[in-house]
Design a protein around this motif. Structure first.
Motif, PDB file in Angstrom:
ATOM      1  N   MET A   1       0.843  -1.181   0.000  1.00  0.00           N
ATOM      2  CA  MET A   1       0.000   0.000   0.000  1.00  0.00           C
ATOM      3  C   MET A   1       0.887   1.242   0.000  1.00  0.00           C
ATOM      4  O   MET A   1       1.513   1.557   1.002  1.00  0.00           O
ATOM      5  CB  MET A   1      -0.907  -0.038   1.243  1.00  0.00           C
ATOM      6  CG  MET A   1      -1.705   1.205   1.444  1.00  0.00           C
ATOM      7  SD  MET A   1      -2.741   1.040   2.881  1.00  0.00           S
ATOM      8  CE  MET A   1      -3.511   2.603   2.791  1.00  0.00           C
ATOM      9  N   ASN A   2       0.975   1.915  -1.104  1.00  0.00           N
ATOM     10  CA  ASN A   2       1.716   3.172  -1.232  1.00  0.00           C
ATOM     11  C   ASN A   2       3.161   3.075  -0.756  1.00  0.00           C
ATOM     12  O   ASN A   2       3.716   4.042  -0.258  1.00  0.00           O
ATOM     13  CB  ASN A   2       1.009   4.300  -0.479  1.00  0.00           C
ATOM     14  CG  ASN A   2      -0.358   4.591  -1.046  1.00  0.00           C
ATOM     15  OD1 ASN A   2      -0.607   4.332  -2.211  1.00  0.00           O
ATOM     16  ND2 ASN A   2      -1.239   5.117  -0.228  1.00  0.00           N
ATOM     17  N   GLY A   3       3.777   1.926  -0.840  1.00  0.00           N
ATOM     18  CA  GLY A   3       5.178   1.788  -0.474  1.00  0.00           C
ATOM     19  C   GLY A   3       5.442   1.805   1.023  1.00  0.00           C
ATOM     20  O   GLY A   3       6.578   2.009   1.434  1.00  0.00           O
ATOM     21  N   LEU A   4       4.430   1.595   1.847  1.00  0.00           N
ATOM     22  CA  LEU A   4       4.650   1.558   3.298  1.00  0.00           C
ATOM     23  C   LEU A   4       5.268   0.230   3.695  1.00  0.00           C
ATOM     24  O   LEU A   4       4.961  -0.810   3.118  1.00  0.00           O
ATOM     25  CB  LEU A   4       3.325   1.737   4.037  1.00  0.00           C
ATOM     26  CG  LEU A   4       2.633   3.082   3.896  1.00  0.00           C
ATOM     27  CD1 LEU A   4       1.309   3.054   4.644  1.00  0.00           C
ATOM     28  CD2 LEU A   4       3.513   4.177   4.442  1.00  0.00           C
ATOM     29  N   GLU A   5       6.135   0.279   4.704  1.00  0.00           N
ATOM     30  CA  GLU A   5       6.737  -0.932   5.251  1.00  0.00           C
ATOM     31  C   GLU A   5       6.493  -0.978   6.747  1.00  0.00           C
ATOM     32  O   GLU A   5       6.487   0.053   7.421  1.00  0.00           O
ATOM     33  CB  GLU A   5       8.246  -0.959   5.003  1.00  0.00           C
ATOM     34  CG  GLU A   5       8.630  -1.182   3.571  1.00  0.00           C
ATOM     35  CD  GLU A   5      10.126  -1.325   3.409  1.00  0.00           C
ATOM     36  OE1 GLU A   5      10.864  -1.256   4.421  1.00  0.00           O
ATOM     37  OE2 GLU A   5      10.576  -1.515   2.270  1.00  0.00           O
ATOM     38  N   CYS A   6       6.327  -2.172   7.254  1.00  0.00           N
ATOM     39  CA  CYS A   6       6.143  -2.362   8.692  1.00  0.00           C
ATOM     40  C   CYS A   6       7.458  -2.068   9.409  1.00  0.00           C
ATOM     41  O   CYS A   6       8.492  -2.615   9.043  1.00  0.00           O
ATOM     42  CB  CYS A   6       5.705  -3.791   8.970  1.00  0.00           C
ATOM     43  SG  CYS A   6       5.607  -4.201  10.729  1.00  0.00           S
ATOM     44  N   PRO A   7       7.455  -1.191  10.426  1.00  0.00           N
ATOM     45  CA  PRO A   7       8.699  -0.921  11.151  1.00  0.00           C
ATOM     46  C   PRO A   7       9.179  -2.112  11.973  1.00  0.00           C
ATOM     47  O   PRO A   7      10.344  -2.190  12.334  1.00  0.00           O
ATOM     48  CB  PRO A   7       8.339   0.261  12.050  1.00  0.00           C
ATOM     49  CG  PRO A   7       6.866   0.253  12.151  1.00  0.00           C
ATOM     50  CD  PRO A   7       6.347  -0.390  10.919  1.00  0.00           C
ATOM     51  N   CYS A   9       8.682  -5.690  11.079  1.00  0.00           N
ATOM     52  CA  CYS A   9       9.202  -6.822  10.304  1.00  0.00           C
ATOM     53  C   CYS A   9       9.620  -6.456   8.880  1.00  0.00           C
ATOM     54  O   CYS A   9      10.224  -7.272   8.196  1.00  0.00           O
ATOM     55  CB  CYS A   9       8.167  -7.944  10.263  1.00  0.00           C
ATOM     56  SG  CYS A   9       6.689  -7.548   9.299  1.00  0.00           S
ATOM     57  N   GLY A  10       9.289  -5.250   8.415  1.00  0.00           N
ATOM     58  CA  GLY A  10       9.680  -4.828   7.082  1.00  0.00           C
ATOM     59  C   GLY A  10       8.760  -5.294   5.975  1.00  0.00           C
ATOM     60  O   GLY A  10       9.046  -5.091   4.796  1.00  0.00           O
ATOM     61  N   ALA A  11       7.640  -5.921   6.305  1.00  0.00           N
ATOM     62  CA  ALA A  11       6.700  -6.420   5.298  1.00  0.00           C
ATOM     63  C   ALA A  11       5.973  -5.252   4.637  1.00  0.00           C
ATOM     64  O   ALA A  11       5.882  -4.161   5.181  1.00  0.00           O
ATOM     65  CB  ALA A  11       5.701  -7.367   5.940  1.00  0.00           C
ATOM     66  N   VAL A  12       5.431  -5.509   3.452  1.00  0.00           N
ATOM     67  CA  VAL A  12       4.719  -4.455   2.720  1.00  0.00           C
ATOM     68  C   VAL A  12       3.210  -4.684   2.695  1.00  0.00           C
ATOM     69  O   VAL A  12       2.489  -3.900   2.098  1.00  0.00           O
ATOM     70  CB  VAL A  12       5.255  -4.335   1.270  1.00  0.00           C
ATOM     71  CG1 VAL A  12       6.674  -3.829   1.285  1.00  0.00           C
ATOM     72  CG2 VAL A  12       5.128  -5.647   0.533  1.00  0.00           C
ATOM     73  N   ARG A  13       2.715  -5.713   3.330  1.00  0.00           N
ATOM     74  CA  ARG A  13       1.270  -5.975   3.379  1.00  0.00           C
ATOM     75  C   ARG A  13       0.664  -5.159   4.521  1.00  0.00           C
ATOM     76  O   ARG A  13       0.362  -5.660   5.593  1.00  0.00           O
ATOM     77  CB  ARG A  13       1.003  -7.460   3.574  1.00  0.00           C
ATOM     78  CG  ARG A  13       1.381  -8.268   2.340  1.00  0.00           C
ATOM     79  CD  ARG A  13       0.848  -9.656   2.372  1.00  0.00           C
ATOM     80  NE  ARG A  13      -0.598  -9.672   2.556  1.00  0.00           N
ATOM     81  CZ  ARG A  13      -1.263 -10.692   3.078  1.00  0.00           C
ATOM     82  NH1 ARG A  13      -0.613 -11.769   3.460  1.00  0.00           N
ATOM     83  NH2 ARG A  13      -2.559 -10.648   3.213  1.00  0.00           N
ATOM     84  N   ILE A  14       0.453  -3.869   4.260  1.00  0.00           N
ATOM     85  CA  ILE A  14      -0.027  -2.923   5.252  1.00  0.00           C
ATOM     86  C   ILE A  14      -1.441  -2.491   4.876  1.00  0.00           C
ATOM     87  O   ILE A  14      -1.719  -2.218   3.704  1.00  0.00           O
ATOM     88  CB  ILE A  14       0.892  -1.680   5.312  1.00  0.00           C
ATOM     89  CG1 ILE A  14       2.348  -2.086   5.514  1.00  0.00           C
ATOM     90  CG2 ILE A  14       0.437  -0.710   6.370  1.00  0.00           C
ATOM     91  CD1 ILE A  14       2.632  -2.787   6.810  1.00  0.00           C
ATOM     92  N   VAL A  15      -2.337  -2.410   5.860  1.00  0.00           N
ATOM     93  CA  VAL A  15      -3.695  -1.916   5.633  1.00  0.00           C
ATOM     94  C   VAL A  15      -3.998  -0.817   6.646  1.00  0.00           C
ATOM     95  O   VAL A  15      -3.403  -0.758   7.726  1.00  0.00           O
ATOM     96  CB  VAL A  15      -4.740  -3.048   5.754  1.00  0.00           C
ATOM     97  CG1 VAL A  15      -4.563  -4.065   4.655  1.00  0.00           C
ATOM     98  CG2 VAL A  15      -4.677  -3.711   7.102  1.00  0.00           C
TER      99      VAL A  15
END
Length: 102
Positions: A1-7, A9-15
């Motif tokens: 989602m818009n290039g967001l990363e989880c702080p 684990c670094g995953a990009v599956r963000i909602v």
């Protein structure tokens, strides 16, 4: 989602996950379940500030005075005192304490 990363684990599956009490957008990582905001308004208390708070406690300065001088919140200060109380042995029920009078 818009290039967001989880702080976390670094995953990009963000909602998107609602809003914080400050009105900022909250996000949820679908991989690890971590919830976060992009720019949090709080900051961690530095190690130097914690050391200063501990020194001021030994000087018997009022709790509110310590909070004013160091810039920490009173809620953080209460939590810090609680942690200090847990880490310091009191010796009341300690079996290793000197023999009790009969």
């Amino acid at each position: 989602m818009n290039g967001l990363e989880c702080p976390q684990c670094g995953a990009v599956r963000i909602v998107k996950n609602g809003h914080a009490h400050t009105g900022k957008q909250r996000y949820l990582c679908r991989i690890c379940g971590h919830q976060f905001t992009l720019k949090p308004s709080w900051h961690r208390v530095s190690v130097e500030t914690v050391a200063l708070v501990d020194r001021l406690l030994t000087e018997r300065i009022s709790h509110r005075g310590i909070c004013r001088v160091t810039g920490v919140s009173r809620s953080w200060f209460r939590l810090h005192l609680k942690q200090l109380g847990r880490s310091v042995p009191h010796g009341f029920d300690d079996p290793m304490s000197p023999a009790k009078k009969a």
